[in-house]
Design an enzyme around this catalytic site. Structure first.
Site, PDB file in Angstrom:
ATOM      1  N   ASP A  20       2.338  -1.878   2.513  1.00  0.00           N
ATOM      2  CA  ASP A  20       1.625  -0.944   1.644  1.00  0.00           C
ATOM      3  C   ASP A  20       1.662  -1.350   0.169  1.00  0.00           C
ATOM      4  OD1 ASP A  20       0.926   0.489   3.826  1.00  0.00           O
ATOM      5  OD2 ASP A  20       1.766   2.401   3.152  1.00  0.00           O
ATOM      6  N   ASN A  50      -3.701   0.319   5.566  1.00  0.00           N
ATOM      7  CA  ASN A  50      -3.571   1.712   5.987  1.00  0.00           C
ATOM      8  C   ASN A  50      -2.725   2.460   4.961  1.00  0.00           C
ATOM      9  OD1 ASN A  50      -3.842   3.982   7.530  1.00  0.00           O
ATOM     10  ND2 ASN A  50      -2.436   3.346   9.142  1.00  0.00           N
ATOM     11  N   ASP A  97       7.222  13.766   5.892  1.00  0.00           N
ATOM     12  CA  ASP A  97       7.597  12.462   6.445  1.00  0.00           C
ATOM     13  C   ASP A  97       8.997  12.480   7.045  1.00  0.00           C
ATOM     14  OD1 ASP A  97       5.155  11.540   5.781  1.00  0.00           O
ATOM     15  OD2 ASP A  97       5.819  10.160   4.203  1.00  0.00           O
ATOM     16  N   GLU A 120      -0.571   8.275   9.411  1.00  0.00           N
ATOM     17  CA  GLU A 120      -0.869   6.991  10.027  1.00  0.00           C
ATOM     18  C   GLU A 120      -1.464   7.153  11.427  1.00  0.00           C
ATOM     19  OE1 GLU A 120       1.354   7.592   7.891  1.00  0.00           O
ATOM     20  OE2 GLU A 120       1.934   5.813   6.742  1.00  0.00           O
ATOM     21  N   HIS A 151       4.865   3.222  11.347  1.00  0.00           N
ATOM     22  CA  HIS A 151       6.237   2.826  11.068  1.00  0.00           C
ATOM     23  C   HIS A 151       7.243   3.920  11.368  1.00  0.00           C
ATOM     24  CE1 HIS A 151       5.808   4.621   6.796  1.00  0.00           C
ATOM     25  NE2 HIS A 151       4.773   4.981   7.501  1.00  0.00           N
ATOM     26  N   ARG A 152       6.892   5.162  11.034  1.00  0.00           N
ATOM     27  CA  ARG A 152       7.873   6.240  11.223  1.00  0.00           C
ATOM     28  C   ARG A 152       8.098   6.566  12.698  1.00  0.00           C
ATOM     29  NH1 ARG A 152       9.340   6.862   6.454  1.00  0.00           N
ATOM     30  NH2 ARG A 152       7.846   6.904   4.757  1.00  0.00           N
ATOM     31  N   LYS A 166       5.339  -1.545   7.229  1.00  0.00           N
ATOM     32  CA  LYS A 166       4.621  -0.718   6.255  1.00  0.00           C
ATOM     33  C   LYS A 166       5.547  -0.261   5.125  1.00  0.00           C
ATOM     34  CE  LYS A 166       0.977   2.720   6.450  1.00  0.00           C
ATOM     35  NZ  LYS A 166       1.020   3.494   5.250  1.00  0.00           N
TER      36      LYS A 166
END
Ligand code: DC
Length: 672
Positions: free
Chosen positions: A52, A94, A329, A357, A401-402, A434
């Site tokens: 990112d 993204n 998040d 995402e 990613h999360r 990311k």
């Protein structure tokens, strides 16, 4: 770093150690943009280096900013509010933290100064809403075309006639990034009058707007607000919009901290602790509030200004019900912690998960169910009850990613009573790039597993069968550790030659082997700190190794050292007796069977290519003698383990051999 499209995490039983967090994504991309638009040069310390931030850096470069890397520091010389380039097509991956503010900045700047820019991203970026921001910018007089679906990127911004006289309204309940984007960009075009922005609907993720306001202040712009509903951008000062503060230190990412806070709360029991460096009580990131939520679930947390220490407190964790609007998040990590709670955890007010995402509510529900959890999904809520029966699962990560980082916590299932513990397969694990490219390496550095649960692949075979090349390539592909057991015998031989120890002094040789100071570092082998990589390959060292390796005392002396290589996430070990003696419980054993003639021909080619003279007959005789000695010795003779798979790699390229073994590995895995 592994290259397979999956990463298997063995069942984990504990955690202990210290992690240093990568820089905050939200802060990194905001300060990059501000530095890029400022007058002067800004030196950024501890900037996040991830997908990112990379797209933001690329975009700034395309816009004419000068960007220099100096070791850990990044120096950005900004545009001083003037467009240096009037046409560009920006690819923003993204990264919402790049797309939204760049859209606002370029729309307003082209309206004031002229120009024509296209902003596009990956497919998912084109499914993430931006219509409310576009509407607000149009209300200011910007010209914006939606090049795909209305309300979504890709976008074209190209001029217009600015009118900043009326307050503009922007929705705050879809993404706070719309407001952030306006606040970051409007100071570029203000004149001698203040400009107002009003928020429509409840402002979600308010802490992210706080970060924006604090960082703007560092760049010389003070934003006033009334109850987070009406924001006032001051008239422009004589010095221009943004002024570089010189140096900016980026704090660690508080959202990234959440995985290690959860890890400590779940797995750091009995005097162990997870120390997290980079964020603490001084943090300006809203996700630091995750510590309160983790405490409510039972974590024992000690806070310093820029560090945290986390231990298991209450166990099992306490199921909670929480409004997560202020930390969407990090709240995903609570859903993973819910796997270890004493009841059903309910996370409310998380509608924004659906436009991140991926649709994170749906994704989380689907994947947690695969592990055995009971999950109820609502429009803006998720409820998670822990598994009664844990299942080994290959979990999808949806290029998010999360998802990957949260689901890795499921590998702690032995602590929730899974017996036997089950491994977790993370599909497309590289998506962590990311925000946290080294996430898995960092995780494996602080977690523990039962040795028997750590996967091992053994590759045994005779001299020059190519086992070293195959084993090292497998280790690289899987991200596993690599043990070249022959190097241990060779190192003992070298040390014996240097110390003048005879090849029949078995007791002295065993003592030497037991005390070897051998280290493997970045492709080199160090014996007592000296690089012996080449010395170990010498003919007389190999011959000595072959003779002394017949002694049972030395073989015993080297056993503990070999076993110590069995570390997370896994091991590929090559030698003669890896599958038969040292790792009899290895999950996959391979035995190479290329003929002596084939091996002699290969070695011949190898020597010639390195400029050595060589003779095939001599090499063949030497290999046959060594085979005979390895096969006929009394202890650990060279022979396939009864459960080894034979691989004749005579006609195979190294890539084909690797592919074959990886295919066998897949067949053995519980994730087929
Ligand atoms: O694999 P290599 O050529 O580097 O091994 C050097 C010698 O060490 C070889 O002649 C046999 C011995 N060896 C062994 O006995 N057991 C092992 N596991 C590895 C090597």
């Amino acid at each position: 770093m592994f290259s397979t499209p999956f990463l298997d995490i063995a069942p984990l039983t504990g955690a202990d150690g210290c992690v240093r967090l990568p820089g905050s994504k939200s802060i990194s991309n905001r300060v990059l943009l501000l530095a890029g638009l400022s007058a002067g040069t800004t030196t950024l310390h501890d900037l996040l280096d991830s997908d990112d931030t990379q797209v933001m850096l690329d975009a700034l470069r395309a816009l004419g900013c000068t960007i220099e890397r100096e070791g850990e520091r990044v120096r950005v010389t900004g545009l001083a509010g003037r467009l240096a380039v009037r046409h560009a097509r920006l690819f923003l991956g993204n990264a919402g933290t790049a797309m939204r503010p760049l859209t606002a900045a370029l729309a307003l700047l082209t309206a004031a100064q002229g120009g024509d820019f296209e902003l596009a991203g990956v497919e998912r970026m084109h499914e993430r809403p931006i219509g409310d921001l576009v509407d607000a910018l149009r209300a200011f007089g910007c010209q914006i075309d939606e090049l795909g679906a209305a309300g979504y990127p890709p976008l074209r911004v190209h001029g217009g006639t600015l009118d900043l006289s009326r307050p503009i309204r922007v929705r705050g309940d879809v993404s706070s990034q719309f407001l952030t984007a306006l606040l970051l960009a409007l100071p570029l075009v203000t004149t001698d009058r203040a400009v107002s922005v009003e928020v429509e609907g409840e402002l979600i993720s308010r802490p992210y707007v706080e970060i924006t306001i604090r960082l703007l202040a560092r760049f010389g712009v003070t934003i006033q607000h009334e109850a987070w509903q009406r924001f006032t951008i001051p008239p422009r000062s004589a010095a221009g919009a943004f002024r570089s503060p010189g140096d900016v230190h980026v704090e660690g990412d508080a959202s990234s901290a959440s995985y290690f806070i959860a890890l400590g709360a779940i797995a750091a029991s009995d005097g162990k602790r997870i120390r997290i460096e980079g964020v603490g009580s001084d943090s300006i990131q809203g996700d630091i509030a995750f510590t309160d939520a983790a405490e409510a679930m039972g974590a024992d947390i000690t806070r310093g200004a820029n560090w945290l220490e986390v231990r298991r407190g209450r166990w099992p964790l306490r199921a909670i019900r929480l409004d997560c609007n202020h930390m969407p998040d990090a709240a995903m990590t609570l859903a993973a912690m819910a796997l270890y709670a004493d009841g059903t955890t309910r996370l409310d007010n998380i509608a924004s998960w659906r436009v991140k995402e991926t649709d994170r509510i749906a994704a989380m529900a689907t994947e947690l169910r695969k592990l055995g959890a009971t999950v109820v999904e609502g429009a803006d809520v998720i409820e998670v009850a822990p598994p009664a029966q844990w299942r080994a699962a290959a979990v999808h990560t949806y290029d998010d990613h999360r998802m990957a980082m949260c689901l890795s916590l499921a590998a702690l299932n032995p602590l929730a009573g899974a017996d036997p513990g089950v491994p977790v397969r993370i599909l497309d694990p590289r998506c962590v790039g990311k925000t946290f490219p080294d996430y898995f390496e960092t995780l494996f550095g602080v977690v523990q597993a039962e040795p028997a649960a750590i996967p091992v692949i053994t590759v045994d075979g005779p001299s020059a069968s190519g086992k070293g090349t195959l084993a090292a390539a497998l280790a690289t592909a899987l991200g596993f550790h690599y043990l070249d057991s022959g190097a241990l015998y060779r190192a003992t031989a070298l040390a014996a030659l240097q110390a003048g120890i005879a090849d029949d002094d078995r007791v002295a040789l065993a003592r030497l082997g037991a005390n070897l100071d051998l280290r493997f570092a970045a492709g080199a082998t160090l014996l007592e700190g000296v690089d012996v990589t080449d010395a170990l390959r010498r003919e007389e060292v190999g011959a000595m190794a072959s003779r002394i390796s017949a002694g049972p005392e030395l073989r015993d002396a080297l056993r503990a050292l070999q076993l110590s290589f069995r570390r997370l996430p896994g091991l590929v070990a090559d030698g003669r007796d890896m599958g038969s003696v040292i790792f009899p419980d290895a999950q996959l054993k391979v035995f190479l069977t290329a003929s002596a003639e084939e091996r002699a021909a290969r070695r011949h080619k190898q020597l010639i290519s390195k400029g050595f003279s060589a003779n095939i007959e001599g090499l063949l005789a030497d290999l046959q003698a060594r085979d005979a000695r390895d096969r006929n010795r009394a202890v650990s003779p060279l022979a396939p383990a009864t459960d080894a798979l034979l691989l004749d790699n005579s006609g195979l390229t190294i890539e084909a051999s690797v592919a074959q073994v990886l295919a066998w590995w897949q067949e053995r895995s519980p994730f087929r």
